[in-house]
Write a protein that holds these residues in place. Structure first.
Motif, mmCIF file in Angstrom:
data_model
loop_
_atom_site.group_PDB
_atom_site.id
_atom_site.type_symbol
_atom_site.label_atom_id
_atom_site.label_comp_id
_atom_site.label_asym_id
_atom_site.label_seq_id
_atom_site.Cartn_x
_atom_site.Cartn_y
_atom_site.Cartn_z
ATOM 1 N N SER A 153 0.832 -1.112 -0.058
ATOM 2 C CA SER A 153 -0.044 -0.193 0.109
ATOM 3 C C SER A 153 0.944 1.165 -0.076
ATOM 4 O O SER A 153 2.026 1.345 0.710
ATOM 5 N N GLU A 189 -6.853 1.129 -6.873
ATOM 6 C CA GLU A 189 -7.164 2.358 -6.060
ATOM 7 C C GLU A 189 -7.998 2.167 -5.239
ATOM 8 O O GLU A 189 -9.304 1.649 -5.282
ATOM 9 N N LEU A 190 -7.689 2.427 -3.834
ATOM 10 C CA LEU A 190 -8.561 2.345 -2.690
ATOM 11 C C LEU A 190 -8.955 3.890 -2.204
ATOM 12 O O LEU A 190 -7.857 4.685 -2.181
ATOM 13 N N GLU A 191 -10.238 3.933 -2.027
ATOM 14 C CA GLU A 191 -10.648 5.358 -1.487
ATOM 15 C C GLU A 191 -11.223 5.414 -0.137
ATOM 16 O O GLU A 191 -11.992 4.334 0.410
ATOM 17 N N ARG A 236 -12.651 7.872 3.418
ATOM 18 C CA ARG A 236 -12.726 9.043 4.096
ATOM 19 C C ARG A 236 -12.402 9.129 5.670
ATOM 20 O O ARG A 236 -12.621 8.248 6.401
ATOM 21 N N ASP A 242 1.006 5.893 -1.299
ATOM 22 C CA ASP A 242 0.361 7.013 -1.591
ATOM 23 C C ASP A 242 0.277 7.033 -3.048
ATOM 24 O O ASP A 242 1.280 6.648 -3.765
ATOM 25 N N ASP A 243 -0.763 7.459 -3.564
ATOM 26 C CA ASP A 243 -0.930 7.669 -5.125
ATOM 27 C C ASP A 243 -0.097 8.732 -5.637
ATOM 28 O O ASP A 243 -0.529 9.967 -5.383
ATOM 29 N N LYS A 248 -12.240 12.666 0.187
ATOM 30 C CA LYS A 248 -11.542 11.340 0.201
ATOM 31 C C LYS A 248 -9.917 11.249 -0.058
ATOM 32 O O LYS A 248 -9.547 12.304 -0.787
ATOM 33 N N ASN A 249 -9.644 10.203 0.566
ATOM 34 C CA ASN A 249 -8.034 9.954 0.358
ATOM 35 C C ASN A 249 -7.760 8.975 -0.543
ATOM 36 O O ASN A 249 -8.524 7.734 -0.311
ATOM 37 N N ARG A 250 -7.199 8.894 -1.542
ATOM 38 C CA ARG A 250 -6.918 7.686 -2.299
ATOM 39 C C ARG A 250 -5.454 7.192 -2.249
ATOM 40 O O ARG A 250 -4.597 7.645 -2.227
ATOM 41 N N GLU A 251 -5.248 5.938 -1.953
ATOM 42 C CA GLU A 251 -4.204 5.095 -1.996
ATOM 43 C C GLU A 251 -3.985 3.914 -3.036
ATOM 44 O O GLU A 251 -5.174 3.654 -3.378
#
Length: 284
Positions: free
Chosen positions: A237, A255-257, A259, A239-240, A271-274
Motif C-alpha cells: 500500500s 485504487e482504494l478510497e 474518508r 500514496d498515489d 476522500k483520500n486515495r491510496e
C-alpha cells in the motif's frame, strides 16, 4: 478494533478493502494455507492493517513482524512478551504537556527497559497532535491547554489496556511470532517463498513530514527492485503519486478510497486515495 497507538498513515479503515485482494487462504478459514506459510510485514507500525488481516487467518501459519523504529519494535515485543509490565506503565500514567515534551526529547533513546520504552512511545503518540509523536510540534491542546481537546483527551488507560490484550490475543494464536527491528531489505532477503508479505512503507510524498524513520528515493527504488525479484507473494500500500506509479509500472494497481474524520472538528475530510500494488498476474 481499538488501537494501541495513534500513528500517521494508519490503514485501519483500508484494512477490509486490502483483505479482499489477499490470497484466498488469508480471506477466510475455508482455504488451507500452503505448507510452511508465513505472513510477513516489514513495516508493521501501529499494526492497524496487520492485526485485522490476522484475525481471519488459519493459526497454522508463522508470523514475522518488523519495524525499523526501535520504539515501535519495543511496543510489539512488549505486547507479546511483557504484557503485564506494559499494562502497569499504562495504568500509572497521567498525561501532562510537560510529559509530552520530555517524551518527545527521549524518543528513540532506550531507557534500558523494553516495556518502558514501549509505554513511552504509546504515550507520546497518544498525546501528540494527529498522533505524529516526535514529529508533532506540540501536544493536543497546545501550550495553553484550553478548550475541549487537551493533552489527555486521547488517553484512556482502560481502552489502551484492552487494545493491548486484544492484540496479544490475536498474535498468541500463532505457534511462531518473530518480532524484529531491522531494515526492510534484511526482511525481504530472508522471506520464504511460501510467504505473503504485506508492506506499508512511509508515504513517498509526505513521509518526511510524518515519520522520524522516513525513506529516501533510493530506498523506495530499492524496495521496488527487491519486490520485483522476490518469489514470495506480496501486497503493497502506497500514496498515489507519479513517482510510485513509475517505480511499479511493471506491477498491478488498485485504487482504494477512504474518508477520514478530522479529530478536532469531527467533520469528514475529502476522500483520500491510496494504491494497493501487487505482482503482475501470471500470463497463461
Amino acid at each position: 478494533m481499538p488501537s494501541i497507538i495513534r500513528y500517521p498513515g494508519s490503514k485501519a479503515k483500508l484494512a477490509p478493502m486490502i483483505r479482499q485482494f489477499m490470497p484466498e487462504w488469508m480471506i477466510g478459514s475455508v482455504f488451507t494455507p500452503p505448507e510452511n506459510a508465513w505472513f510477513v510485514e516489514p513495516f508493521f507500525g501501529s499494526g492497524a492493517a496487520g492485526l485485522q488481516l490476522l484475525e481471519h487467518v488459519d493459526t497454522s501459519i508463522s508470523i514475522w513482524i518488523n519495524d525499523i523504529d526501535y520504539s515501535m519494535f519495543a511496543v510489539w515485543h512488549s505486547v507479546v512478551h511483557e504484557t503485564r509490565k506494559l499494562v502497569r506503565y499504562v495504568r500509572d500514567f497521567e498525561p501532562t504537556k510537560e510529559s509530552f515534551y520530555e517524551l518527545k526529547k527521549q524518543d528513540g533513546i532506550t531507557t534500558g527497559c523494553v516495556a518502558r520504552d514501549a509505554f513511552q512511545k504509546i504515550a507520546l503518540h497518544r498525546m501528540s497532535v494527529s498522533g505524529f509523536g516526535a514529529m508533532a510540534g506540540g501536544p493536543i491542546g497546545g501550550k495553553k491547554q484550553g478548550g475541549a481537546y487537551t493533552v489527555g483527551c486521547r488517553w484512556t488507560a482502560a481502552s489502551i489496556e484492552q487494545a493491548i490484550y486484544n492484540a496479544k490475543g490475536i498474535l498468541s494464536r500463532f505457534p511462531e511470532v518473530r518480532i524484529t527491528n531491522v531494515h526492510f531489505r534484511d526482511v525481504l532477503g530472508e522471506v520464504p517463498a511460501s510467504s505473503v508479505v504485506y508492506l506499508d512503507p512511509p508515504y513517498y510524498v509526505k513521509g518526511g513530514q510524518l515519520y522520524a524513520h522516513n525513506m529516501t528515493h533510493d530506498e523506495h527504488y530499492e524496495l521496488a527492485t527487491l519486490l520485483k525479484d522476490t518469489k514470495a507473494d506480496w501486497r503493497l500500500s502506497y500514496d498515489d503519486c507519479p513517482q510510485v506509479r513509475e517505480l511499479y509500472s511493471w506491477a498491478e494497481f488498485r485504487e482504494l478510497e477512504v474518508r477520514y474524520t478530522n479529530s478536532v472538528t469531527n467533520k469528514m475530510r475529502p476522500k483520500n486515495r491510496e494504491l494497493l500494488i501487487s505482482p503482475p498476474r501470471a500470463t497463461p
